[in-house]
Design a protein around this motif. Structure first.
Motif, short mmCIF file in Angstrom:
data_model
loop_
_atom_site.label_atom_id
_atom_site.label_comp_id
_atom_site.label_asym_id
_atom_site.label_seq_id
_atom_site.Cartn_x
_atom_site.Cartn_y
_atom_site.Cartn_z
N ALA A 10 27.23 39.40 50.60
CA ALA A 10 26.67 39.56 49.26
C ALA A 10 27.66 40.28 48.34
O ALA A 10 27.82 39.91 47.17
CB ALA A 10 25.36 40.34 49.33
N PHE A 11 28.35 41.29 48.87
CA PHE A 11 29.34 42.01 48.06
C PHE A 11 30.50 41.10 47.67
O PHE A 11 30.99 41.16 46.53
CB PHE A 11 29.85 43.22 48.84
N LEU A 12 30.94 40.24 48.59
CA LEU A 12 32.03 39.31 48.29
C LEU A 12 31.63 38.38 47.15
O LEU A 12 32.40 38.16 46.21
CB LEU A 12 32.39 38.51 49.54
N ILE A 13 30.42 37.83 47.22
CA ILE A 13 29.96 36.91 46.18
C ILE A 13 29.81 37.63 44.85
O ILE A 13 30.25 37.13 43.80
CB ILE A 13 28.62 36.26 46.60
N LEU A 14 29.21 38.81 44.87
CA LEU A 14 29.02 39.56 43.63
C LEU A 14 30.36 40.00 43.04
O LEU A 14 30.51 40.02 41.81
CB LEU A 14 28.14 40.78 43.90
N ALA A 15 31.32 40.35 43.88
CA ALA A 15 32.64 40.75 43.38
C ALA A 15 33.32 39.59 42.68
O ALA A 15 33.90 39.75 41.59
CB ALA A 15 33.50 41.27 44.53
N VAL A 16 33.26 38.41 43.28
CA VAL A 16 33.88 37.23 42.68
C VAL A 16 33.18 36.86 41.38
O VAL A 16 33.81 36.66 40.33
CB VAL A 16 33.84 36.05 43.67
N LEU A 17 31.85 36.77 41.45
CA LEU A 17 31.09 36.35 40.27
C LEU A 17 31.14 37.41 39.17
O LEU A 17 31.30 37.08 37.98
CB LEU A 17 29.64 36.08 40.68
N GLY A 18 31.00 38.69 39.54
CA GLY A 18 31.02 39.74 38.54
C GLY A 18 32.35 39.85 37.82
O GLY A 18 32.40 40.07 36.60
N SER A 19 33.45 39.67 38.55
CA SER A 19 34.77 39.74 37.92
C SER A 19 34.96 38.62 36.90
O SER A 19 35.67 38.80 35.90
CB SER A 19 35.87 39.69 38.98
N ILE A 20 34.31 37.47 37.14
CA ILE A 20 34.39 36.36 36.18
C ILE A 20 33.51 36.64 34.97
O ILE A 20 33.96 36.53 33.82
CB ILE A 20 33.98 35.04 36.85
N LEU A 21 32.25 37.00 35.21
CA LEU A 21 31.29 37.14 34.12
C LEU A 21 31.64 38.30 33.19
O LEU A 21 31.41 38.22 31.97
CB LEU A 21 29.88 37.33 34.69
N PHE A 22 32.20 39.37 33.75
CA PHE A 22 32.52 40.53 32.93
C PHE A 22 33.95 40.50 32.40
O PHE A 22 34.43 41.50 31.84
CB PHE A 22 32.27 41.82 33.72
N GLY A 23 34.64 39.40 32.58
CA GLY A 23 35.97 39.25 32.00
C GLY A 23 37.06 40.03 32.69
O GLY A 23 38.14 40.21 32.12
N LEU A 24 36.80 40.48 33.90
CA LEU A 24 37.82 41.25 34.62
C LEU A 24 38.88 40.35 35.24
O LEU A 24 39.98 40.80 35.54
CB LEU A 24 37.17 42.10 35.71
N ALA A 25 38.55 39.08 35.44
CA ALA A 25 39.49 38.14 36.05
C ALA A 25 39.13 36.73 35.60
O ALA A 25 37.97 36.44 35.27
CB ALA A 25 39.44 38.24 37.58
N THR A 26 40.12 35.87 35.56
CA THR A 26 39.86 34.46 35.30
C THR A 26 39.23 33.84 36.55
O THR A 26 39.29 34.42 37.65
CB THR A 26 41.16 33.73 34.97
N PRO A 27 38.60 32.66 36.42
CA PRO A 27 38.05 32.02 37.62
C PRO A 27 39.09 31.82 38.73
O PRO A 27 38.77 31.97 39.91
CB PRO A 27 37.54 30.67 37.08
N THR A 28 40.32 31.49 38.36
CA THR A 28 41.35 31.30 39.37
C THR A 28 41.68 32.60 40.08
O THR A 28 41.81 32.65 41.31
CB THR A 28 42.62 30.72 38.72
#
Length: 472
Positions: A264-282
């Protein structure tokens, strides 16, 4: 025969060839180049090479210049440019990384730990084992996005356990088939990345827009599972202490910390970094792939063979998606150049449909296409036909994309071509009949249709998070 007639014949011939079973990507490329040669044919350009011939030219020189003249057609330039465009598309770069993350997680032996823990944690909930299986499917499908893998693994793990616990075979089968398809919709969905590349919609807005519809669909599934377990206890008997042991709270918390929370943490880290603008999808996909490798090492499941197999499957699937894009871009460019897109647009606008009627018609066509075709082929080939019509009806392409993602759930659940049912039947015990699996998925199919109706009636479900995060 006019050019628009040729374009319509081109589309009809493509559909016929696909139904005959020819490879779709290469069919698209072949037909795009073949009809494109006619569309872009310039006789003066073709014969210009022959002006360089003289009477003393050899046979070889004559043949070489004839070939050069034959190939002197803009369709070949178009094909090369489209190939380069696809291979340099920054949105599609995330596809192999998310695929690699999924294949690594699939081989990390997480599913059995996760299902066992959730089964114990939900022991007192009606239909507890079904609820645990559905949540496991949802979480695992979100991490991998690979329908066949999720249904197969959960069928090997959860179905025998539910049958042993006296669950109705049809009810248990429907839970696994429906839960396994959720990765198409819930971010980080590979399907949404492909739709973003085909439509030009921002992938971060798509991810934000898909969250609430995804949770809505999971909620409807859970309501059905628990509601039917209450109203009809025989389909999902309460587990005995022998089937699901009692575990102290401290031990249960440790089990959750070592099985549920890491994924769950892995999924939230990936998704959260995208939604909050911390990282691009790539970049987020790169984090996810690295996290998947670390999880596999942590569970002592990483071997050289599993790594090699994950890389091979990633490359194979990515190549399929990219070549589908190349073929689709070439085919659609020629189709549009010949006037086919204009013919379809005039025909649809001439029907005087309301926006809601157009949405229902488009979704019905996509629903029918989901029987013989994979979601990737529908998104890359047929959805772009509808995209130019959206401004005429005042429909946001983001809203249309979420509806398509919901609709494509049905392509895996609708008999007689319900692929998730066939995946499950391939590994299910012999006493579980295909007709039982079909019967089990039907209530979940109605849940999907209900969720689509809710999106039609309350479009705010789709738009509230994108507007909250990124504005109107």
């Amino acid at each position: 025969m006019t050019d628009p007639h040729v374009a319509i014949m081109m589309l009809g011939l493509f559909i016929l060839i696909v139904f005959l079973g020819f490879p779709i990507a290469f069919t698209l490329m072949a037909m795009g180049i073949g009809f494109g040669y006619y569309a872009y044919f310039d006789e003066g350009r073709m014969w210009r090479s022959y002006n360089r011939l003289d009477e003393t030219a050899s046979w070889w020189d004559s043949t070489s210049l004839w070939i050069e003249g034959f190939l002197n057609n803009r369709i070949f330039d178009l094909f090369i440019n489209q190939t380069y465009t696809v291979m340099s598309n920054e949105v599609l770069t995330a596809v192999p990384l998310f695929l690699f993350m999924g294949y690594i997680v699939e081989r990390a032996n997480i599913v059995d730990r996760l299902f066992s823990t959730l089964n114990i944690a939900s022991k007192n909930v009606p239909g507890s084992m079904g609820v645990a299986a559905l949540i496991t499917c949802a979480l695992f499908a979100t991490a991998t996005g690979i329908v066949g893998a999720v249904v197969t693994l959960m069928g090997l793990l959860a179905l025998p356990a539910m049958l042993k616990a006296r669950y109705n075979p049809s009810f248990a089968s429907g839970i696994i088939c429906a839960g396994g398809t959720l990765g198409i919709l819930i971010p980080p969905s590979i399907m949404l990345i492909v739709y973003a590349a085909a439509s030009g919609v921002s992938i971060v807005r798509l991810y934000a827009g898909a969250l609430l519809p995804g949770f809505t669909l999971v909620g409807l599934y859970l309501v059905y599972v628990m509601g039917r377990s209450i109203l009809q206890p025989s389909v999902a008997p309460r587990p005995t202490s022998d089937e699901v042991p009692d575990v102290r709270f401290g031990k249960l918390l440790v089990m959750l910390l070592t099985s549920f929370f890491p994924l769950a943490f892995l999924i939230l880290a990936v998704l959260g970094s995208i939604l909050f603008g911390l990282a691009t999808p790539t970049e987020a996909a790169s984090i996810g792939a690295l996290g998947g490798i670390l999880l596999a090492f942590a569970y002592r499941a990483m071997t050289w063979d599993r790594m090699r197999e994950s890389v091979y499957l990633t490359v194979r699937t990515t190549a399929m998606v990219c070549w589908l894009f190349v073929g689709s871009y070439t085919f659609s460019s020629v189709f549009s150049y010949l006037g086919g897109e204009q013919v379809i647009s005039e025909f649809v606008t001439g029907l005087n449909l309301s926006p809601v009627m157009f949405l229902i018609l488009a979704q019905f066509i996509i629903f029918l296409l989901g029987w013989p075709l994979e979601w990737s082929e529908i998104i890359i080939i047929f959805v772009p036909i509808f995209l130019p019509l959206l401004p005429h009806f005042g429909i946001d392409p983001l809203f249309f994309g979420i509806l398509v993602a919901l609709n494509l759930q049905t392509s895996f659940l609708t008999p007689p071509m319900a692929m998730s049912a066939y995946y499950l039947k391939g590994i299910a015990p012999p006493e579980v009949r295909l007709t039982q699996i079909f019967a089990g998925v039907m209530p979940f199919l109605f849940c999907v249709l209900l969720s689509m109706v809710l999106m039609y009636i309350f479009p705010e479900i789709v738009f509230v998070l994108p507007e909250l995060f990124y504005g109107g």
